[in-house]
Design a protein around this motif. Structure first.
Motif, PDB file in Angstrom:
ATOM      1  N   UNK A 190       0.839  -1.199   0.000  1.00  0.00           N
ATOM      2  CA  UNK A 190       0.000   0.000   0.000  1.00  0.00           C
ATOM      3  C   UNK A 190       0.874   1.249   0.000  1.00  0.00           C
ATOM      4  N   UNK A 191       0.326   2.328  -0.489  1.00  0.00           N
ATOM      5  CA  UNK A 191       1.036   3.602  -0.431  1.00  0.00           C
ATOM      6  C   UNK A 191       0.883   4.197   0.969  1.00  0.00           C
ATOM      7  N   UNK A 192       1.924   4.822   1.440  1.00  0.00           N
ATOM      8  CA  UNK A 192       1.879   5.444   2.769  1.00  0.00           C
ATOM      9  C   UNK A 192       0.821   6.535   2.809  1.00  0.00           C
ATOM     10  N   UNK A 193       0.670   7.257   1.706  1.00  0.00           N
ATOM     11  CA  UNK A 193      -0.308   8.348   1.664  1.00  0.00           C
ATOM     12  C   UNK A 193      -1.733   7.845   1.891  1.00  0.00           C
ATOM     13  N   UNK A 194      -2.015   6.586   1.513  1.00  0.00           N
ATOM     14  CA  UNK A 194      -3.359   6.045   1.693  1.00  0.00           C
ATOM     15  C   UNK A 194      -3.690   5.798   3.157  1.00  0.00           C
ATOM     16  N   UNK A 195      -2.671   5.736   3.999  1.00  0.00           N
ATOM     17  CA  UNK A 195      -2.885   5.536   5.427  1.00  0.00           C
ATOM     18  C   UNK A 195      -3.140   6.845   6.163  1.00  0.00           C
ATOM     19  N   UNK A 196      -2.812   7.957   5.504  1.00  0.00           N
ATOM     20  CA  UNK A 196      -2.904   9.263   6.150  1.00  0.00           C
ATOM     21  C   UNK A 196      -4.201   9.962   5.764  1.00  0.00           C
ATOM     22  N   UNK A 197      -4.873  10.614   6.710  1.00  0.00           N
ATOM     23  CA  UNK A 197      -6.115  11.316   6.379  1.00  0.00           C
ATOM     24  C   UNK A 197      -5.854  12.553   5.549  1.00  0.00           C
ATOM     25  N   UNK A 198      -6.811  12.893   4.725  1.00  0.00           N
ATOM     26  CA  UNK A 198      -6.727  14.115   3.941  1.00  0.00           C
ATOM     27  C   UNK A 198      -7.138  15.301   4.803  1.00  0.00           C
ATOM     28  N   UNK A 199      -6.557  16.479   4.564  1.00  0.00           N
ATOM     29  CA  UNK A 199      -6.956  17.658   5.337  1.00  0.00           C
ATOM     30  C   UNK A 199      -8.335  18.184   4.957  1.00  0.00           C
ATOM     31  N   UNK A 200      -8.883  17.696   3.844  1.00  0.00           N
ATOM     32  CA  UNK A 200     -10.204  18.140   3.418  1.00  0.00           C
ATOM     33  C   UNK A 200     -11.157  16.956   3.344  1.00  0.00           C
TER      34      UNK A 200
END
Length: 462
Positions: A43-53
């Motif tokens: 998985x991409x690390x970014x997919x684990x992080x919430x979006x600011x919007x």
């Protein structure tokens, strides 16, 4: 000569078949073991992080008759927060620990004095919210309808909200405090009635609010679904860490809960999908619905001794990286287990947690570890990684139900440099285990209370 040529052809066919099989086993970022079990996720690390919007709604709330949209109360979709970037993860985990202590204090399996001592300590903490209950929905109450944003909780029986005139105190909430006197459909319930006594026998609620009044009123779930004469608690003296919510919806199997009160409407059947991140949305649905996930696997619900408000489940084992952990069956059965929407982190018997942690750390040996985050002792620094390969974690429940966790349900994310395994050990194997909401993310979790079973369906929020 002809035989040799055919042998070469057959070998070529075998090689091609194995190559095609390997390609199939590597699709969508998965790798599979020899027995067909998912061994890992890439998985991409970014997919684990919430979006600011807040992400656009893709939940089924708009297509179902009796469905409420579920959002995380600390995220950018929530009307309750002013800055979603200021989530205090340490505070959330500490509140989670407090909730676990309360739940386990209600179990007859509690050991080393936990039941008695925790009950006394928690009762002494007047005004403290027992738990995180990070997910909220918005309902309508009264006539004319007033919108209220409430936490929902499978471990609580009572539905309540703050009410005017707030004798003593009310905590700060986002919406105007409900005024029963301005609702033409309300009726006061006598304190000598059975309903009133049921409202008063809910210790988890009495810890953090005083129910000085109780009412029945009109509850609006959706414009098409209105429940008349709904009994709820009116809190006029309240303190707590509710994150500006107006109160709580109790979803336990209890005489006063919304599940029981709407049994004629929905057959004691409800489901939810908890969104994958704080910036996305899920749903809470009452009743059987044609739009629900079609492929749902059911495991039996069980009763928890002396804790009728909780939904019991039978955990039989855990599979990590496609391999079943060597955990004696008595480890899970000695303390029993429940599923809970309000507990963030799954609590396991120490013996089971130790085996899980060891297997997970071995599979993640190539990644840099990070400091522990309160109760979470297996954390990683992914700040310099674009993608990661994570061992699969599968829970085996009774009647052959295996639930392969979504990668997002394996971790509690503090930040990119502190991503932690979202499990923690109990004090003893005899303590009650709790299957928490992090592990439930993205699944359609179906409570067929009348049928005595619990279901899991993948991709429940989309």
């Amino acid at each position: 000569m002809e035989g040799s040529f055919l042998c070469v052809i057959n070998r070529a066919r075998l090689f091609l078949s194995l190559h095609i099989l390997m390609i199939c086993f590597m699709h969508e970022g998965y790798s599979y073991g020899v027995e067909g079990k998912i061994a890992s996720h890439t998985v991409s690390v970014s997919s684990l992080l919430p979006s600011p919007s807040c992400s656009p709604s893709t939940s089924k709330a708009s297509t179902r008759k009796s469905t409420l949209e579920v959002i995380h109360k600390h995220g950018p979709c929530s009307p309750l927060v002013q800055d979603p970037n200021l989530i205090n993860h340490t505070k959330i985990l500490l509140q989670d620990e407090l909730r676990v202590k309360w739940i386990q204090s209600q179990s007859s399996n509690s050991s080393d004095g936990l039941k008695a001592s925790a009950a006394v300590r928690l009762r002494a903490k007047a005004g403290v919210n027992v738990g995180t209950n990070n997910y909220v929905v918005t309902i309508g109450l009264g006539t004319p309808k007033k919108h209220l944003t409430l936490e929902f909780d499978t471990g609580s029986s009572l539905t309540w909200t703050q009410c005017k005139p707030c004798v003593g105190s009310c905590y700060t909430q986002s919406e105007p405090i409900f005024n029963p006197s301005q609702s033409s459909s309300y009726a006061n319930i006598s304190c000598t009635s059975t309903s009133c006594s049921q409202l008063g026998n809910n210790p988890p609620h009495l810890i953090y609010l005083k129910l000085t009044m109780s009412y029945k009123n009109k509850l609006t779930i959706t414009p098409m679904e209105v429940i008349d004469n709904f009994k709820f608690g009116c809190g006029e003296k309240n303190q707590g860490l509710f994150g500006r919510t107006a109160g709580l919806i109790g979803l336990s199997d209890d005489k006063i809960s919304i599940v029981e009160q709407t049994a004629a409407n929905y057959g004691k059947y409800f489901s939810y999908c908890l969104p994958p991140s704080t910036s996305s949305r899920g749903h809470l649905t009452f009743g059987k619905d044609g739009g629900a996930v079609s492929s749902v696997s059911f495991t039996p619900l069980s009763k928890v001794p002396q804790s009728s408000q909780f939904y019991g489940i039978s955990i039989l084992g855990i599979i990590v990286g496609g391999k079943r952990l060597s955990i004696p069956s008595t480890v899970f059965s000695s303390g029993g287990a429940i599923i809970d929407s309000g507990t963030d982190i799954t609590r396991l018997p120490p013996t089971a947690y130790s085996a899980l942690r060891t297997a997970f750390r071995n599979a993640m040996a190539n990644y840099t570890m990070a400091p522990a985050l309160t109760i979470l002792d297996t954390c990683y620094d992914f700040s310099k990684e674009n993608t990661i390969t994570v061992p699969s974690i599968t829970f085996s429940f009774a009647r052959g139900v295996d639930v392969d966790l979504d990668p997002i349900g394996i971790f509690f994310v503090g930040k990119a440099s502190q991503v932690c395994l979202a499990f923690a050990p109990n004090r003893a194997d005899s303590n009650l285990s709790i299957y928490g909401n992090t592990q439930q993310k993205t699944f359609e979790v179906v409570y067929d209370v009348a049928g005595g079973r619990l279901g899991f369906g993948s991709n429940g929020c989309s």
